[in-house]
Design a protein around this motif. Structure first.
Motif, PDB file in Angstrom:
ATOM      1  N   SER A  12     -65.226 -16.872  45.235  1.00 54.76           N
ATOM      2  CA  SER A  12     -65.870 -15.888  46.108  1.00 54.76           C
ATOM      3  C   SER A  12     -65.463 -14.482  45.698  1.00 54.76           C
ATOM      4  O   SER A  12     -64.338 -14.253  45.237  1.00 54.76           O
ATOM      5  N   TRP A  13     -66.378 -13.564  45.850  1.00 56.82           N
ATOM      6  CA  TRP A  13     -66.102 -12.177  45.497  1.00 56.82           C
ATOM      7  C   TRP A  13     -65.340 -11.536  46.647  1.00 56.82           C
ATOM      8  O   TRP A  13     -65.909 -11.288  47.723  1.00 56.82           O
ATOM      9  N   ASP A  14     -64.076 -11.260  46.420  1.00 59.49           N
ATOM     10  CA  ASP A  14     -63.252 -10.701  47.492  1.00 59.49           C
ATOM     11  C   ASP A  14     -62.830  -9.268  47.197  1.00 59.49           C
ATOM     12  O   ASP A  14     -61.885  -8.751  47.783  1.00 59.49           O
ATOM     13  N   GLY A  18     -67.210  -6.472  48.839  1.00 55.16           N
ATOM     14  CA  GLY A  18     -67.847  -7.609  48.194  1.00 55.16           C
ATOM     15  C   GLY A  18     -68.145  -7.397  46.730  1.00 55.16           C
ATOM     16  O   GLY A  18     -69.035  -8.051  46.167  1.00 55.16           O
TER      17      GLY A  18
END
Length: 674
Positions: A12-14, A18
């Motif tokens: 996931s893009w954290d 984002g």
């Protein structure tokens, strides 16, 4: 299946707002990431199809919307880099990735159990208590399965899958040919070859030559920004002709010839349309557009074509007279038009394009776009130097609303590089949606403006047309950023092809407004000249654009064009009476919009969207304030925020309270009396 957590592309893009982990991207991770993401998606599809619960909106259509999220992230990231930062390793796998995605999508469309479930939900859509947006999503999903071949026989499905796979490969091949042909040629100039050229073009050309160790030389490329600027200002007719021929001859024979690719593409598109029961590819492609069928698109183009030609003939006669008065002794040719049209603008309107460019520095034009969005929609744009892009030229901007709340993230990538595709575009790395919480968009803008060395946005100068391009793509970005829908398939720019260019064409109006131009320090007299000269050259601009749209439609309406597309196009241009001293804006061998993009049969959409834009902007002009807050709020709510949650004609009616006025386009192009 690879552990999803082992591949950084599947995580996931954290990052802040984002942001994708560009610093962790490795080319070699893409293929395994695609394989794993597709396997995950197949498992989700199998679960939806195998669910014993009754087929409802939630169990089928909403479940499909939620599926495939890792694949969507990897796909968007890959195509972003492929188009704007294509390394040799990425170029090498583009065809393979395209084939994988094509086969994956076709397999879903041909899943008989899943298609039957969608059909069940579709049949009951008006009795299931659904919202209008949900009903539209059900109808789009059902149409997608039908258009994807769900109702075909097994043998037909096999052929359909083969056609889709081959078309994907051909599109990649077409794009590679154009990219290679563009990169393979340069106009190498010395100090004595620069007569008439503006300093910005010279600085950029010198920087490119110096980067190759040729200090004191100047390299002009086949990027459109170089091409148009050189043809406008160079006093050397022989060099203008050399550049024009190199630009327009791309992929028309030789190592990068695209005619065989075009022939096979046209044949396969027609075969696929016939399999699905359509008369031709144009009817297939336009079914879900605002025009709905090719005849309506052709009618709009016909309204512009003859008046455009008449105005172009007047312009050509004037330019020939200017050549004769200068003792030129030659007939007006395509490589002369822009040069002598610029002389008309200087002589008649006191408009000096070079002087305009001195005021239009790239960083200032970018800021003017941000300021316009601030005045229209209350947005703020804050540079985020802590968020890395995919190249040092790429800057990240946090977009906020009037209260300071985050709206989304914008990446800008404006300077030309050899590894980029040509042109300018907007894309989404993550779309806005609210199925399970507020997901904010991440969008990016790409252009190919010739950079002043070293790559410096403060020193890079833009022509008025390049500044218009920046505002155009920024309009697309606002469409993505200000989307406020529930379902990702309806988000932002995921609208009909002949509606998607509306917000972008609309935004162009502000860069040529007095309010915005004065902010660059442009003198009043020069602003007056720019605005007075807007009407001049509309014959050329109309013929160059509409000719492309007419040829595109004709090729995709004809079942015989594939046999010899070169001869077909030549015959069509003769039938249309295309002025030879103008020609097509995009000659077919490098017409990436329709052979490596989504505009096949739909290049007319630029004119269709311009008709909507002209009508909408007239409403702003009628208020006496092009930043009218009430009208801007309506445009944001009814056009930008609505996405594809309703029919685009409903959105336009909600904005202006009526259907579009088609005569507005003739007024905008100054062709009413042509």
């Amino acid at each position: 299946m690879t552990d999803p957590h082992a591949n950084p592309l599947l995580q996931s893009w954290d990052g802040p707002l984002g942001a994708p982990p560009f610093d962790k991207v490795r080319d070699e991770d893409f293929l395994p990431a695609f394989e794993t993401a597709m396997a995950l998606h197949r498992d989700e599809i199998s679960a939806i199809a195998g669910d014993d619960a009754p087929a409802t909106f939630d169990t089928v259509v909403a479940a499909l919307e939620r599926s495939g999220e890792p694949l969507a992230r990897v796909r968007r990231l890959f195509w972003t880099l492929s188009s704007a930062q294509g390394t040799p390793a990425i170029r090498a796998i583009e065809g393979q990735v395209s084939a994988m995605l094509s086969a994956h999508g076709t397999a879903i469309s041909h899943n008989a159990i899943l298609a039957a479930k969608v059909a069940t939900v579709h049949a009951a859509r008006h009795d299931a208590g659904l919202t209008p947006a949900q009903i539209r999503l059900v109808e789009s999903s059902h149409a997608g399965f039908r258009r994807g071949g769900a109702a075909l026989t097994p043998l037909q499905k096999d052929r359909f899958a083969a056609i889709d796979a081959r078309l994907s490969a051909l599109a990649v091949q077409f794009g590679h040919h154009v990219l290679a042909a563009t990169a393979d040629w340069v106009l190498d100039l010395g100090p004595d070859d620069l007569a008439g050229l503006p300093s910005g073009l010279c600085d950029a050309a010198a920087g490119r030559a110096a980067a190759k160790g040729q200090v004191g030389r100047y390299h002009v490329t086949l990027d459109r920004t170089d091409y148009e600027s050189f043809l406008t200002f160079s006093a050397r007719r022989d060099l203008r002709e050399a550049l024009w021929r190199a630009f327009t001859d791309r992929c028309d024979g030789g190592a990068h010839d695209n005619w065989l690719v075009i022939a096979e593409t046209l044949a396969l598109r027609q075969e696929r349309a016939a399999l699905l029961g359509y008369a031709d590819h144009a009817h297939y492609a336009l079914e879900d557009s605002m025009a709905h069928d090719p005849a309506a698109a052709a009618d709009l183009l016909a309204q512009l074509w003859e008046p455009g030609k008449r105005r172009a003939a007047e312009e050509a006669a004037e330019l020939q007279a200017l050549i004769d008065a200068d003792g030129g002794g030659f007939a007006l040719a395509p490589w002369d038009w822009r040069f002598y049209a610029e002389k008309v603008r200087r002589d008649r309107y006191a408009l000096d394009g070079g002087a305009v460019a001195e005021h239009l520095r790239l960083d200032a034009v970018r800021q003017a776009a941000f300021d316009s969005a601030a005045r229209l929609y209350g947005l703020t744009f804050t540079r985020r130097a802590d968020i890395a892009g995919y190249h040092p030229d790429v800057w990240a901007w946090e977009v906020g609303d009037a209260t300071g709340a985050p709206v989304g993230l914008l990446f800008t990538d404006y300077l030309a590089r050899p590894e980029k595709h040509g042109g300018a575009w907007m894309g989404s790395l993550r779309v806005q949606e609210a199925m399970d919480g507020d997901v904010r968009p991440v969008v990016y803008l790409v252009a190919n403006f010739a950079a002043a060395p070293p790559p410096d946005t403060a020193a890079t100068r833009l022509s008025i047309d390049e500044a218009r391009t920046l505002f155009h793509e920024f309009g697309h970005a606002l469409h993505g950023l200000l989307s406020r829908v529930t379902y990702p398939s309806q988000s932002g720019t995921a609208v009909a092809r002949d509606f998607v260019e509306f917000p972008s064409k609309f935004m162009e109006n502000w860069i040529v407004s007095r309010d915005v131009l004065s902010g660059f320090g442009v003198p009043d007299a020069l602003i007056d000249a720019i605005r007075q000269a807007e009407a001049y050259g509309q014959g050329f601009a109309t013929v160059e654009l509409i000719g492309c749209a007419l040829v595109d439609l004709a090729m995709h309406r004809s079942v015989g064009a594939a046999a010899n597309p070169r001869a077909f196009v030549a015959a069509e241009l003769e039938r249309l009476g295309m002025p030879p001293e103008i020609g097509l804006r995009h000659r077919v061998p490098y017409f990436t919009h329709i052979f490596d993009g989504g505009y096949a049969s739909a290049y007319y959409s630029y004119a269709w969207s311009e008709a909507l834009d002209a009508d909408a902007f007239e409403a702003f002009l009628a208020t006496g304030d092009i930043f009218d807050p009430a009208l801007a709020a309506r445009f944001r709510a009814e056009i930008l925020a609505a996405g594809d949650s309703r029919d685009p004609m409903e959105s336009f009616r909600a904005f202006l309270g009526r259907a579009p006025d088609p005569s507005a386009l003739m007024r905008a192009r100054h062709l009413v009396d042509a």
